[in-house]
Motif scaffolding. Structure first.
Motif, mmCIF file in Angstrom:
data_model
loop_
_atom_site.group_PDB
_atom_site.id
_atom_site.type_symbol
_atom_site.label_atom_id
_atom_site.label_comp_id
_atom_site.label_asym_id
_atom_site.label_seq_id
_atom_site.Cartn_x
_atom_site.Cartn_y
_atom_site.Cartn_z
ATOM 1 N N VAL A 146 0.851 -1.187 0.000
ATOM 2 C CA VAL A 146 0.000 0.000 0.000
ATOM 3 C C VAL A 146 0.886 1.236 0.000
ATOM 4 O O VAL A 146 1.785 1.370 0.831
ATOM 5 N N LYS A 147 0.647 2.131 -0.959
ATOM 6 C CA LYS A 147 1.422 3.348 -1.127
ATOM 7 C C LYS A 147 0.718 4.520 -0.455
ATOM 8 O O LYS A 147 -0.472 4.738 -0.658
ATOM 9 N N TRP A 148 1.451 5.272 0.371
ATOM 10 C CA TRP A 148 0.938 6.496 0.992
ATOM 11 C C TRP A 148 1.530 7.688 0.257
ATOM 12 O O TRP A 148 2.762 7.828 0.204
ATOM 13 N N LEU A 149 0.687 8.540 -0.320
ATOM 14 C CA LEU A 149 1.181 9.790 -0.885
ATOM 15 C C LEU A 149 1.491 10.767 0.247
ATOM 16 O O LEU A 149 1.054 10.581 1.387
ATOM 17 N N ASN A 150 2.237 11.822 -0.067
ATOM 18 C CA ASN A 150 2.657 12.764 0.967
ATOM 19 C C ASN A 150 1.464 13.285 1.759
ATOM 20 O O ASN A 150 0.420 13.610 1.185
ATOM 21 N N PRO A 151 1.604 13.392 3.078
ATOM 22 C CA PRO A 151 0.460 13.740 3.933
ATOM 23 C C PRO A 151 0.090 15.216 3.876
ATOM 24 O O PRO A 151 0.897 16.070 3.491
ATOM 25 N N ALA A 152 -1.135 15.495 4.279
ATOM 26 C CA ALA A 152 -1.611 16.862 4.442
ATOM 27 C C ALA A 152 -1.158 17.415 5.789
ATOM 28 O O ALA A 152 -0.854 16.651 6.711
ATOM 29 N N PRO A 153 -1.135 18.732 5.950
ATOM 30 C CA PRO A 153 -0.888 19.310 7.278
ATOM 31 C C PRO A 153 -1.966 18.916 8.291
ATOM 32 O O PRO A 153 -1.723 18.920 9.497
ATOM 33 N N LEU A 154 -3.162 18.584 7.794
ATOM 34 C CA LEU A 154 -4.280 18.164 8.642
ATOM 35 C C LEU A 154 -3.868 17.112 9.660
ATOM 36 O O LEU A 154 -3.336 16.068 9.302
ATOM 37 N N ASN A 155 -4.122 17.388 10.932
ATOM 38 C CA ASN A 155 -3.909 16.412 12.003
ATOM 39 C C ASN A 155 -5.235 16.191 12.708
ATOM 40 O O ASN A 155 -5.582 16.901 13.657
ATOM 41 N N ASP A 156 -5.973 15.211 12.236
ATOM 42 C CA ASP A 156 -7.316 14.949 12.757
ATOM 43 C C ASP A 156 -7.239 13.913 13.877
ATOM 44 O O ASP A 156 -7.702 12.790 13.737
ATOM 45 N N THR A 157 -6.668 14.314 14.980
ATOM 46 C CA THR A 157 -6.447 13.369 16.062
ATOM 47 C C THR A 157 -7.657 13.267 16.982
ATOM 48 O O THR A 157 -8.546 14.128 16.978
#
Length: 330
Positions: A146-157
């Motif tokens: 599974v490939k993860w593209l670069n993450p967003a600044p979003l931190n939905d913790t």
């Protein structure tokens, strides 16, 4: 978190019904390559995926539905044919759909990748967002392709919240304050959570262990995630509740998020995930979604969620406006 998602499914179900009823009135179609502004419009018109076909999934909560629609409309703007498979219930089910070939991509979170998908404990998670992303992306590619593209600044913790006025009244502003209240006046520490939060290591069991308290079971209410935001202010079922940090209903209901002063909760940066064979065939997906991802900050996503959950807009409409406002489509 079957497994219910980290967010509301009641609201999401209603949204999906509205989508079906309103489909004829929308410029964007759920399937096919002609919607979302069309190929050649906006900055995404520079990409030509006219012969490509994708199945885009999402989880069932509002934020995931919006991110799914952003993905669908972005791909349609490149000329690709897109099959809308959004609204799958729960992390386990949507991941099975991905690895089983029922969908080609969906948005997930680094914290979910670290704990639920790769089986690590929250305490082991890197505290630096880049380090966490790299660890998750590397291991998931090696183990699961599974490939993860670069993450967003979003931190939905994950977070715990209470009414702002109640936080002042009880002098509870951090999770350490809450632990003190739960140990000394448990009736005032009543808590509402969604079902998945009860079974996750990075959920309720881990919070109690990390902060040193054990709330009596009769004071812990399991309800739909979407209802929690309205139950907290009234205090009828609970004085505190599980929320997520980017949800627009936090501000709309005048809630105060308690400070995670021991840094228990894992970071949850959002990222588009896909099978590696999909990425290998279409490596330009990284360039297509890189600029989009960078626009998805906490504040932006909180507003996108608010437009659906508070203002009543459809995820398709919110996604289209986001892409238009940022000149990805015209």
């Amino acid at each position: 978190m079957p497994i219910i998602g980290r967010h509301s499914i009641g609201r999401a179900a209603r949204v999906r019904l509205l989508v079906g009823l309103a489909a004829l009135g929308l410029a964007v179609t759920a399937c096919g390559g002609g919607g979302g502004g069309g190929a050649g419009s906006g900055s995404l018109g520079a990409y030509h995926l006219d012969n490509a076909s994708f199945k885009v999934g999402s989880k069932e909560f509002t934020e995931s539905l919006v991110l799914g629609q952003i993905t669908i409309q972005a791909l349609q703007a490149t000329g690709a044919k897109v099959d809308d498979k959004t609204g799958i219930q729960g992390t386990t089910n949507v991941r099975k759909a991905l690895t089983g070939g029922d969908i080609d991509m969906y948005w997930d979170y680094t914290g979910t990748g670290w704990t639920t998908l790769l089986g690590h404990t929250p305490a082991q998670a890197p505290k630096d967002p880049t380090a966490l992303f790299q660890a998750v992306a590397t291991e998931d590619l090696q183990k699961n392709q599974v490939k993860w593209l670069n993450p967003a600044p979003l931190n939905d913790t994950y977070a715990i919240a209470t009414a702002a006025s109640r936080a002042q009244q009880l002098n509870v502003h951090s999770l350490s304050d809450y632990a003190r209240l739960a140990n000394t006046s448990p009736a005032q520490a009543s808590m509402c959570v969604a079902s998945e939060f009860l079974s996750r290591d990075d959920g309720w069991p881990g919070v109690q262990k990390a902060y040193g308290f054990a709330l009596p079971g009769n004071l812990l209410k399991t309800i739909d995630m979407g209802v929690i935001y309205t139950q907290i202010p009234s205090g009828q079922q609970c004085n505190f509740g599980e929320v997520t940090s980017s949800d627009g209903r936090v501000a709309a209901n005048n809630l105060q998020v308690l400070d995670d002063d021991k840094h228990f909760f894992v970071l949850y940066n959002g990222a588009l995930t896909m099978r590696n064979d999909t990425f290998t065939k279409y490596p330009q997906l990284a360039q297509i979604f890189g600029p989009i991802s960078q626009k998805l900050t906490d504040a932006v996503v909180r507003d996108l969620n608010k437009q659906v959950d508070v203002d009543g807009a459809l995820p398709e409409q919110v996604a289209k406006k986001f892409l238009q406002d940022n000149r990805f489509i015209s």
